[in-house]
Motif scaffolding. Structure first.
Motif, PDB file in Angstrom:
ATOM      1  N   SER A  36      25.602   4.388  27.198  1.00  0.00           N
ATOM      2  CA  SER A  36      25.768   2.894  26.888  1.00  0.00           C
ATOM      3  C   SER A  36      23.779   2.428  27.837  1.00  0.00           C
ATOM      4  O   SER A  36      23.362   3.496  28.891  1.00  0.00           O
ATOM      5  CB  SER A  36      26.243   2.295  27.937  1.00  0.00           C
ATOM      6  OG  SER A  36      26.193   2.603  29.166  1.00  0.00           O
ATOM      7  N   VAL A  37      24.046   1.005  28.533  1.00  0.00           N
ATOM      8  CA  VAL A  37      22.752   1.195  28.889  1.00  0.00           C
ATOM      9  C   VAL A  37      22.871   0.194  30.614  1.00  0.00           C
ATOM     10  O   VAL A  37      24.029  -0.610  30.283  1.00  0.00           O
ATOM     11  CB  VAL A  37      21.836  -0.370  28.014  1.00  0.00           C
ATOM     12  CG1 VAL A  37      21.055  -0.574  28.994  1.00  0.00           C
ATOM     13  CG2 VAL A  37      21.283  -0.335  27.048  1.00  0.00           C
ATOM     14  N   GLY A  38      22.319   0.825  31.882  1.00  0.00           N
ATOM     15  CA  GLY A  38      22.121   0.814  32.720  1.00  0.00           C
ATOM     16  C   GLY A  38      21.253  -0.568  32.989  1.00  0.00           C
ATOM     17  O   GLY A  38      21.447  -1.741  32.255  1.00  0.00           O
ATOM     18  N   ASP A  39      20.359  -0.273  33.912  1.00  0.00           N
ATOM     19  CA  ASP A  39      19.526  -1.333  34.465  1.00  0.00           C
ATOM     20  C   ASP A  39      18.128  -1.160  33.156  1.00  0.00           C
ATOM     21  O   ASP A  39      17.592  -0.041  33.151  1.00  0.00           O
ATOM     22  CB  ASP A  39      18.516  -0.702  35.790  1.00  0.00           C
ATOM     23  CG  ASP A  39      19.653  -1.539  36.946  1.00  0.00           C
ATOM     24  OD1 ASP A  39      20.824  -1.798  37.576  1.00  0.00           O
ATOM     25  OD2 ASP A  39      18.872  -0.339  37.936  1.00  0.00           O
ATOM     26  N   LEU A  62      21.843  -2.421  22.858  1.00  0.00           N
ATOM     27  CA  LEU A  62      21.838  -1.828  22.047  1.00  0.00           C
ATOM     28  C   LEU A  62      23.009  -0.431  22.468  1.00  0.00           C
ATOM     29  O   LEU A  62      22.935  -0.365  23.471  1.00  0.00           O
ATOM     30  CB  LEU A  62      20.295  -0.892  22.088  1.00  0.00           C
ATOM     31  CG  LEU A  62      19.472  -2.588  21.171  1.00  0.00           C
ATOM     32  CD1 LEU A  62      17.801  -1.236  21.560  1.00  0.00           C
ATOM     33  CD2 LEU A  62      19.917  -2.478  20.067  1.00  0.00           C
ATOM     34  N   SER A  63      22.594   0.327  21.826  1.00  0.00           N
ATOM     35  CA  SER A  63      23.870   2.387  21.861  1.00  0.00           C
ATOM     36  C   SER A  63      22.897   2.738  21.820  1.00  0.00           C
ATOM     37  O   SER A  63      21.991   2.939  20.949  1.00  0.00           O
ATOM     38  CB  SER A  63      24.746   2.086  21.069  1.00  0.00           C
ATOM     39  OG  SER A  63      25.917   1.391  21.359  1.00  0.00           O
ATOM     40  N   TRP A  64      22.593   4.203  22.980  1.00  0.00           N
ATOM     41  CA  TRP A  64      21.048   4.588  22.914  1.00  0.00           C
ATOM     42  C   TRP A  64      21.844   6.620  22.285  1.00  0.00           C
ATOM     43  O   TRP A  64      23.424   6.538  23.047  1.00  0.00           O
ATOM     44  CB  TRP A  64      20.452   4.968  23.541  1.00  0.00           C
ATOM     45  CG  TRP A  64      19.300   4.057  24.030  1.00  0.00           C
ATOM     46  CD1 TRP A  64      20.297   2.818  24.247  1.00  0.00           C
ATOM     47  CD2 TRP A  64      18.068   3.274  24.181  1.00  0.00           C
ATOM     48  NE1 TRP A  64      18.979   1.707  24.447  1.00  0.00           N
ATOM     49  CE2 TRP A  64      17.992   2.147  24.546  1.00  0.00           C
ATOM     50  CE3 TRP A  64      17.038   4.352  23.887  1.00  0.00           C
ATOM     51  CZ2 TRP A  64      17.010   1.840  24.113  1.00  0.00           C
ATOM     52  CZ3 TRP A  64      16.201   3.638  23.921  1.00  0.00           C
ATOM     53  CH2 TRP A  64      15.959   2.197  24.083  1.00  0.00           C
ATOM     54  N   VAL A  74      22.964  13.508  29.807  1.00  0.00           N
ATOM     55  CA  VAL A  74      22.446  12.988  31.459  1.00  0.00           C
ATOM     56  C   VAL A  74      21.868  11.767  30.976  1.00  0.00           C
ATOM     57  O   VAL A  74      21.207  10.842  30.134  1.00  0.00           O
ATOM     58  CB  VAL A  74      21.443  13.839  31.758  1.00  0.00           C
ATOM     59  CG1 VAL A  74      22.337  15.359  31.863  1.00  0.00           C
ATOM     60  CG2 VAL A  74      20.056  14.055  30.909  1.00  0.00           C
ATOM     61  N   ALA A  75      21.634  11.471  31.952  1.00  0.00           N
ATOM     62  CA  ALA A  75      20.965  10.283  32.313  1.00  0.00           C
ATOM     63  C   ALA A  75      19.928  10.490  32.054  1.00  0.00           C
ATOM     64  O   ALA A  75      18.932  10.667  32.787  1.00  0.00           O
ATOM     65  CB  ALA A  75      21.631   8.887  33.893  1.00  0.00           C
ATOM     66  N   MET A  76      18.610   8.934  31.741  1.00  0.00           N
ATOM     67  CA  MET A  76      16.765   8.977  31.479  1.00  0.00           C
ATOM     68  C   MET A  76      17.353   7.225  31.425  1.00  0.00           C
ATOM     69  O   MET A  76      17.224   6.745  31.238  1.00  0.00           O
ATOM     70  CB  MET A  76      17.202   9.441  30.301  1.00  0.00           C
ATOM     71  CG  MET A  76      16.991   8.872  28.780  1.00  0.00           C
ATOM     72  SD  MET A  76      17.186   9.533  27.815  1.00  0.00           S
ATOM     73  CE  MET A  76      17.574   8.267  26.057  1.00  0.00           C
ATOM     74  N   ARG A  77      15.557   7.408  31.700  1.00  0.00           N
ATOM     75  CA  ARG A  77      14.911   6.058  31.998  1.00  0.00           C
ATOM     76  C   ARG A  77      14.130   5.746  30.629  1.00  0.00           C
ATOM     77  O   ARG A  77      13.515   7.052  30.940  1.00  0.00           O
ATOM     78  CB  ARG A  77      14.551   5.594  32.756  1.00  0.00           C
ATOM     79  CG  ARG A  77      15.182   5.498  34.092  1.00  0.00           C
ATOM     80  CD  ARG A  77      15.347   5.153  35.652  1.00  0.00           C
ATOM     81  NE  ARG A  77      15.463   4.728  36.562  1.00  0.00           N
ATOM     82  CZ  ARG A  77      16.239   4.204  36.448  1.00  0.00           C
ATOM     83  NH1 ARG A  77      15.792   2.917  36.980  1.00  0.00           N
ATOM     84  NH2 ARG A  77      16.913   4.158  37.917  1.00  0.00           N
TER      85      ARG A  77
END
Length: 85
Positions: A36-39, A62-64, A74-77
């Motif tokens: 899911s999308v955060g900031d 969007l879904s990533w 893991v989370a990423m930017r």
């Protein structure tokens, strides 16, 4: 992620001449470990609030596929660009 998904509102904004001379938006997107999308941060905008907000709203839908570290999500930017041409 489906980068061909149409971005809403851009065509109508372009039709009334509100896209200025910018041909690409750049957004910094936080992708959470679950995809899911955060900031979402606008890095390069058009100068048109209508287009910039539509881009932010679009990216949030969007879904990533998240990054993997040691086989675990893991989370990423990521930097994500949207072409207006």
């Amino acid at each position: 992620l489906d980068p061909s998904k149409p971005v809403p509102h851009f065509s109508s904004a372009r039709a009334v001449g509100k896209d200025g001379s910018v041909t690409m938006l750049v957004l910094l997107v936080e992708v959470r470990a679950d995809g899911s999308v955060g900031d979402v941060v606008l890095k390069v905008g058009t100068g048109s609030a209508l287009i910039d907000h539509a881009a932010l709203d679009y990216v949030r839908t969007l879904s990533w596929k998240p990054a993997l570290m040691d086989g675990k999500p893991v989370a990423m930017r990521v930097l994500y660009s949207i072409s207006l041409s």
